[in-house]
Design a protein around this motif. Structure first.
Motif, short mmCIF file in Angstrom:
data_model
loop_
_atom_site.label_atom_id
_atom_site.label_comp_id
_atom_site.label_asym_id
_atom_site.label_seq_id
_atom_site.Cartn_x
_atom_site.Cartn_y
_atom_site.Cartn_z
N MET A 47 0.85 -1.19 0.00
CA MET A 47 0.00 0.00 0.00
C MET A 47 0.88 1.23 0.00
O MET A 47 2.04 1.18 0.38
CB MET A 47 -0.94 0.02 1.20
N TYR A 102 -4.13 7.49 5.71
CA TYR A 102 -4.88 7.55 4.46
C TYR A 102 -4.03 6.83 3.42
O TYR A 102 -2.89 7.22 3.18
CB TYR A 102 -5.16 8.99 4.05
N SER A 125 -3.72 4.03 -0.25
CA SER A 125 -4.28 3.31 -1.40
C SER A 125 -3.63 1.94 -1.38
O SER A 125 -2.44 1.80 -1.09
CB SER A 125 -4.04 4.04 -2.72
N TYR A 168 -3.10 -2.20 -2.84
CA TYR A 168 -3.10 -3.23 -3.88
C TYR A 168 -4.26 -4.18 -3.64
O TYR A 168 -4.59 -4.42 -2.49
CB TYR A 168 -1.75 -3.97 -3.80
N TYR A 184 -6.32 -3.02 -6.29
CA TYR A 184 -7.10 -2.05 -7.08
C TYR A 184 -6.74 -0.61 -6.79
O TYR A 184 -7.26 0.29 -7.40
CB TYR A 184 -8.60 -2.28 -6.86
N TRP A 185 -5.88 -0.40 -5.81
CA TRP A 185 -5.41 0.92 -5.39
C TRP A 185 -6.56 1.84 -4.97
O TRP A 185 -6.54 3.03 -5.19
CB TRP A 185 -4.51 1.56 -6.46
N THR A 186 -7.54 1.23 -4.33
CA THR A 186 -8.65 1.98 -3.75
C THR A 186 -8.14 2.78 -2.57
O THR A 186 -7.34 2.29 -1.77
CB THR A 186 -9.76 1.01 -3.28
N LYS A 187 -8.60 4.02 -2.43
CA LYS A 187 -8.14 4.87 -1.33
C LYS A 187 -9.10 4.78 -0.15
O LYS A 187 -10.30 4.62 -0.32
CB LYS A 187 -8.01 6.31 -1.80
N GLY A 188 -8.52 4.89 1.07
CA GLY A 188 -9.33 4.86 2.27
C GLY A 188 -8.46 4.99 3.52
O GLY A 188 -7.26 5.19 3.43
#
Length: 50
Positions: A7, A23, A25, A27, A29-33
Motif C-alpha cells: 500500500m 490515508y 491506497s 493493492y 485495485y489501489w482503492t483509497k481509504g
C-alpha cells in the motif's frame, strides 16, 4: 486488506481520542481509504493530513 499486501501511505491523522489513522491506497485495485495505524507497519516518516 490482506497481510503482506502493498500500500501507499499518503498521510496520517490523529483523532480526538489519540488514535492514529493512515490515508492509503492499497493493492490490487489501489482503492483509497483510511486504516488504523496498529493494523499496518510503516517504514518511513509520514506527513500529517491537512
Amino acid at each position: 486488506m490482506y497481510q503482506n499486501y502493498t500500500m501507499t501511505i499518503y498521510c496520517h491523522y490523529n483523532n480526538d481520542v489519540g488514535n492514529t489513522w493512515y490515508y492509503v491506497s492499497a493493492y490490487p485495485y489501489w482503492t483509497k481509504g483510511w486504516i488504523y495505524s496498529r493494523n499496518v507497519t510503516a517504514h518511513s516518516v509520514i506527513q500529517q493530513c491537512w
